[in-house]
Enzyme design. Structure first.
Site, PDB file in Angstrom:
ATOM      1  N   HIS A   1       1.148  -1.425   0.019  1.00 51.84           N
ATOM      2  CA  HIS A   1      -0.149  -0.372   0.359  1.00 51.84           C
ATOM      3  C   HIS A   1       0.878   1.007  -0.315  1.00 51.84           C
ATOM      4  O   HIS A   1       0.467   2.258   0.644  1.00 51.84           O
ATOM      5  CB  HIS A   1      -1.497   0.125   1.207  1.00 51.84           C
ATOM      6  CG  HIS A   1      -2.397  -1.352   1.413  1.00 51.84           C
ATOM      7  ND1 HIS A   1      -3.044  -1.353   0.746  1.00 51.84           N
ATOM      8  CD2 HIS A   1      -1.773  -2.786   1.177  1.00 51.84           C
ATOM      9  CE1 HIS A   1      -3.933  -2.119   0.685  1.00 51.84           C
ATOM     10  NE2 HIS A   1      -2.665  -2.899   1.737  1.00 51.84           N
TER      11      HIS A   1
ATOM     12  N   ASN B   1     -10.643  -2.438   2.299  1.00 47.92           N
ATOM     13  CA  ASN B   1     -10.291  -2.614   1.087  1.00 47.92           C
ATOM     14  C   ASN B   1     -10.968  -2.557   0.054  1.00 47.92           C
ATOM     15  O   ASN B   1     -12.445  -2.256   0.825  1.00 47.92           O
ATOM     16  CB  ASN B   1      -9.661  -4.426   0.562  1.00 47.92           C
ATOM     17  CG  ASN B   1      -8.024  -4.192   0.872  1.00 47.92           C
ATOM     18  OD1 ASN B   1      -6.713  -3.312   1.198  1.00 47.92           O
ATOM     19  ND2 ASN B   1      -7.446  -5.121   0.942  1.00 47.92           N
TER      20      ASN B   1
HETATM   21 FE1  HDE Z   1      -2.346  -4.629   5.439  1.00 47.42          FE
HETATM   22  N1  HDE Z   1      -0.486  -4.322   5.878  1.00 47.42           N
HETATM   23  N2  HDE Z   1      -1.376  -6.558   5.686  1.00 47.42           N
HETATM   24  N3  HDE Z   1      -4.500  -5.813   4.899  1.00 47.42           N
HETATM   25  N4  HDE Z   1      -3.125  -2.857   5.154  1.00 47.42           N
HETATM   26  C1  HDE Z   1       0.167  -2.672   5.759  1.00 47.42           C
HETATM   27  O1  HDE Z   1       0.481  -1.567   6.922  1.00 47.42           O
HETATM   28  C2  HDE Z   1      -1.223  -7.078   6.844  1.00 47.42           C
HETATM   29  C3  HDE Z   1      -4.586  -7.401   4.631  1.00 47.42           C
HETATM   30  C4  HDE Z   1      -4.426  -2.929   4.576  1.00 47.42           C
HETATM   31  O2  HDE Z   1      -3.262   4.009   3.856  1.00 47.42           O
HETATM   32  C5  HDE Z   1       0.868  -2.434   6.254  1.00 47.42           C
HETATM   33  O3  HDE Z   1       1.185   0.853   7.390  1.00 47.42           O
HETATM   34  C6  HDE Z   1      -1.020  -8.006   6.981  1.00 47.42           C
HETATM   35  C7  HDE Z   1      -6.286  -7.119   4.667  1.00 47.42           C
HETATM   36  C8  HDE Z   1      -4.625  -1.476   3.952  1.00 47.42           C
HETATM   37  O4  HDE Z   1      -1.784   3.195   4.994  1.00 47.42           O
HETATM   38  C9  HDE Z   1       1.432  -3.288   7.013  1.00 47.42           C
HETATM   39  C10 HDE Z   1      -1.849  -8.496   6.702  1.00 47.42           C
HETATM   40  C11 HDE Z   1      -6.642  -5.328   4.547  1.00 47.42           C
HETATM   41  C12 HDE Z   1      -3.113  -0.928   4.447  1.00 47.42           C
HETATM   42  C13 HDE Z   1       0.026  -4.497   6.668  1.00 47.42           C
HETATM   43  C14 HDE Z   1      -2.962  -7.350   5.993  1.00 47.42           C
HETATM   44  C15 HDE Z   1      -5.438  -5.048   4.801  1.00 47.42           C
HETATM   45  C16 HDE Z   1      -2.663  -1.977   4.447  1.00 47.42           C
HETATM   46  C17 HDE Z   1       1.901  -1.650   5.608  1.00 47.42           C
HETATM   47  C18 HDE Z   1      -2.513 -10.297   6.439  1.00 47.42           C
HETATM   48  C19 HDE Z   1      -8.315  -5.423   4.273  1.00 47.42           C
HETATM   49  C20 HDE Z   1      -2.998   0.010   3.754  1.00 47.42           C
HETATM   50  C21 HDE Z   1       2.292  -0.540   5.812  1.00 47.42           C
HETATM   51  C22 HDE Z   1      -2.892 -10.426   7.830  1.00 47.42           C
HETATM   52  C23 HDE Z   1      -8.780  -5.475   4.725  1.00 47.42           C
HETATM   53  C24 HDE Z   1      -3.328   1.510   4.906  1.00 47.42           C
HETATM   54  C25 HDE Z   1       0.938  -0.202   7.047  1.00 47.42           C
HETATM   55  C26 HDE Z   1      -2.556   2.829   4.582  1.00 47.42           C
HETATM   56  C27 HDE Z   1      -0.958  -1.971   4.955  1.00 47.42           C
HETATM   57  C28 HDE Z   1       0.090  -6.247   7.154  1.00 47.42           C
HETATM   58  C29 HDE Z   1      -3.508  -8.185   5.277  1.00 47.42           C
HETATM   59  C30 HDE Z   1      -5.728  -3.740   4.651  1.00 47.42           C
HETATM   60  C31 HDE Z   1       2.483  -4.134   6.353  1.00 47.42           C
HETATM   61  C32 HDE Z   1       0.162  -8.659   7.768  1.00 47.42           C
HETATM   62  C33 HDE Z   1      -6.986  -8.193   4.853  1.00 47.42           C
HETATM   63  C34 HDE Z   1      -6.408  -0.670   3.537  1.00 47.42           C
HETATM   64  O5  HDE Z   1       1.574  -3.323   8.364  1.00 47.42           O
END
Ligand code: HDE
Length: 696
Positions: free
Chosen positions: A82, A155
């Site tokens: 992201h 999302n």
């Molecule tokens: Fe994320 N995800 N994610 N994700 N995600 C990040 O956090 C992570 C997942 C989502 O505009 C990171 O600040 C893991 C689902 C958005 O700043 C990180 C898993 C969904 C954004 C991270 C998921 C998301 C992130 C990278 C599996 C939808 C952007 C930078 C369990 C429900 C937020 C940060 C923004 C960002 C980890 C899966 C949505 C690495 C471990 C499912 C919208 O922490």
């Protein structure tokens, strides 16, 4: 340079010149004196301090050193996923109280406007990638509630690729650039992604969604958002109800077509951010409804799938959406870096009344977001950055650390204590309490059997789409897999698709030119075909017939009918759409009546892919001239091939012919502005599609 002592109205004089400087007038505007970071006025910002006119620079030049050092450290690590995002401020207004289910103020105080910040993003691309990559869009909302920050980090697709957070690293490593070569950028059309997902059957449902047009939205303002996981709401009595969150765009959903997406990425890589910025800037806020699906344990136990499995949806036909409020994004950021780049969403930001479920994907995220911010923002004090700080009072015993900005007063930085009366204390009555869920079971690394069906909802999703949407899903699979060099991966993926439905696999194989029998990959649970189609999963089935918030492009040249163009502009604006004029020269064109019509775009810089529908307003001479101009021919041809409604004056015929336009219900010639706009509001001409590209 003229000097003036006058002060601009908006700025207090002492703020600008309190350090002894003067205001400077440049091009009619008044500018305060430039200073370094500590307020010392800069006398020369053009030259380093040197030993002699042509001599070496001096280390003593503290202005140069500070300026350059700051520049050298301007970048921070981009988000692992992201990275490319765009945000705006706004508010959430509750219209229907959920007091029966939750004690959170934000979900119970009807009419209260809770400030918020929303950041949209693509997932796989790096910071400098293009907005229209085929990708899931992040839809992250930070509500600054009266009880603390609540982050709903969702999302634009309601399911996810994997069921357990421990696979996230692998998923992302497979999707991002291949590590040896560092490409491809911002796309899943390569071997490592399809290698991983073809070996990970739980991702199949999500693959159907990402191959659909949901991943190439027309505008951030025209996409849905989802909390994805099942959450818990907890009321004042401590009773819990499960909830899923949905955002519904006021303008309706709309996507571009794939060829258009490819071209937009070249013509305007900032297409989505420009669209949101401009629309807010023009005083047209973006708006969504917030809706919830609420259900209890009895429903969860009786549902065909596990409500803790993030690869599944609960069809709206089973649990209808209850609309509870609206989000309005009405304020652009002041500084993209300070706000959009530094915003730190944390899945763990919840308030009393909103709680987690045991979804193993959600559980894993609770840790990851807190952790990742430390690398990105460099200090455990990142929550003090204005965009992250709560707007309600906060107090605790956390102290010091890099970049501490709070004047933390007093001797007491511990609890319990007795020395000072106003130190914060735990508050059992009002504080956040986790839902007291009874726990049992053996400690083990297991995947519940209830997570075992990977294909039934993929089948249901595909057959809930209109024929056009199904065709697009098949085409997207063909495109992506055609970029996979390793034949065995393509074959395995066809085998997974055969598990969803042999007919889909056969169509994709035909498009790839891969003959021979398709061998389904062995699966524990075969796809059910008895799940009722859910029309709510289709975008086209729910598309709104409107031009509101859309862009109408009008091609003119010398000799165009000025009155017609003006009438069209008036009608388009009345419908809430934007009217943009494209001419061979940006200065405009001279209309038949001799008046100048100013243009918004020069032809090569304003291709028709930037518009939802187009009007060709040429005179006979203009059309003849432009029919030998490649950019004009491409302008009309692209609009036609992208299934757009095309309006045209009768005189525009030579250009229409050169562009290969064949008359159909979406080609409204004869210069009738009303007839054109009526058809344009109905959206693209899907019936034209088989005439312009092969459907497999
Ligand atoms: Fe994320 N995800 N994610 N994700 N995600 C990040 O956090 C992570 C997942 C989502 O505009 C990171 O600040 C893991 C689902 C958005 O700043 C990180 C898993 C969904 C954004 C991270 C998921 C998301 C992130 C990278 C599996 C939808 C952007 C930078 C369990 C429900 C937020 C940060 C923004 C960002 C980890 C899966 C949505 C690495 C471990 C499912 C919208 O922490």
């Amino acid at each position: 340079m003229k000097k003036s002592k006058q002060t601009p109205d908006a700025m207090p004089k002492d703020h600008l010149t309190g350090n002894g400087g003067e205001l400077h007038q440049v091009a009619g505007a008044l500018h305060p004196p430039m200073t370094n970071q500590t307020g010392t006025i800069v006398s020369d910002d053009e030259n380093q301090l040197k030993a002699g006119e042509r001599g070496p620079s001096l280390l003593e030049d503290f202005f140069y050193l500070e300026k350059t050092q700051h520049f050298d450290h301007e970048r921070i690590p981009e988000r692992v996923v992201h990275a490319r995002g765009f945000g705006a401020h706004g508010f959430f207004e509750l219209t229907d109280s959920l007091a029966e289910f939750s004690k959170a103020d934000v979900l119970t105080q009807v009419g209260v406007k809770t400030p918020l910040f929303t950041r949209f993003s693509t997932v796989a691309g790096n910071l400098g990638s293009s907005d229209l990559a085929r990708d899931v869009r992040g839809f992250a909302v930070k509500f600054y509630t009266s009880q603390g920050n609540w982050d709903l980090v969702g999302n634009n697709i309601p399911v996810f690729f994997i069921q357990d957070a421990i696979k996230f690293t692998d998923l992302i490593h497979a999707a991002k650039q291949e590590p040896d070569r560092g490409f491809p950028q911002a796309q899943t059309a390569h071997d490592t992604f399809w290698d991983f997902v073809s070996l990970t059957p739980e991702s199949t449902h999500m693959l159907m969604w990402i191959m659909s047009d949901r991943t190439i939205p027309r505008s951030l303002r025209m996409m849905e958002g989802f909390g994805v996981h099942t959450f818990r709401l907890v009321n004042a009595e401590g009773t819990s109800t499960f909830a899923k969150f949905h955002w519904r765009p006021k303008l309706g959903m709309q996507s571009v077509v794939w060829d258009e997406a490819l071209k937009i990425n070249g013509a305007d890589p900032d297409f989505h951010r420009r669209d949101l910025w401009n629309s807010i800037d023009e005083g047209k806020p973006a708006e969504w409804e917030l809706a919830v699906q609420l259900f209890d344990d009895a429903f969860a136990d009786s549902f065909d799938f596990d409500v803790l499995d993030a690869t599944k949806v609960i069809p709206e036909e089973l649990i209808p959406l209850r609309v509870i409020g609206r989000m309005v994004l009405d304020t652009n950021v002041t500084n993209h870096f300070a706000e959009t780049e530094q915003v730190a969403f944390r899945v763990s930001n919840v308030v009393p009344g909103i709680d987690f479920s045991n979804d193993p994907l959600l559980q894993g995220r609770i840790f990851s977001y807190v952790d990742t911010q430390l690398t990105r923002l460099g200090s455990s004090n990142y929550q003090q950055i204005p965009v992250n700080a709560p707007k309600c009072p906060f107090a605790n015993m956390q102290r010091d650390g890099h970049m501490q900005t709070l004047p933390q007063k007093g001797r007491v930085a511990y609890s319990p204590s007795s020395l000072e009366a106003d130190t914060p204390r735990q508050d059992p009555a009002n504080g956040f309490k986790s839902f007291a869920e009874a726990m049992q079971g053996e400690k083990a690394r297991v995947r519940s059997e209830s997570f075992g069906d990977h294909f039934s909802q993929a089948h249901q999703f595909f057959y809930s789409q209109t024929e056009t949407e199904q065709n697009h899903i098949v085409s997207a699979f063909i495109f992506e897999l055609s970029k996979v060099d390793t034949k065995a991966i393509r074959e395995r993926m066809l085998g997974q698709l055969a598990n969803v439905d042999p007919a889909i696999a056969t169509r994709v194989a035909a498009g790839l030119g891969m003959g021979g029998p398709i061998k389904p990959v062995a699966t524990g649970i075969a796809a059910r075909t008895d799940l009722k189609p859910s029309p709510a999963l289709s975008m086209l089935a729910k598309a709104k017939e409107t031009l509101e918030g859309r862009m109408v492009g009008c091609l003119i040249a010398d000799g165009s009918d000025g009155e017609l163009v003006l009438a069209l502009e008036t009608a388009v604006t009345k419908l809430g759409a934007n009217f943009k004029i494209v001419a061979p020269k940006v200065g405009g064109a001279v209309a038949a009546d001799g008046k100048l019509i100013e243009a918004d775009f020069q032809l090569a810089g304003g291709s028709s892919i930037l518009f939802d529908t187009v009007f060709v307003a040429l005179s006979e001479d203009g059309a003849k001239l432009l029919s030998t101009e490649a950019a004009a021919v491409a302008w009309v041809h692209d609009a036609y091939a992208h299934l757009k409604v095309i309006g045209a004056t009768a005189e525009s015929k030579p250009l229409m012919k050169a562009a290969g336009v064949v008359s159909d219900e979406g080609v409204v010639s004869g210069g009738d502005a009303d007839a054109y706009l009526t058809r344009a509001a109905k959206g693209r001409v899907w019936k034209r599609e088989p005439k312009v590209r092969t459907i497999y």
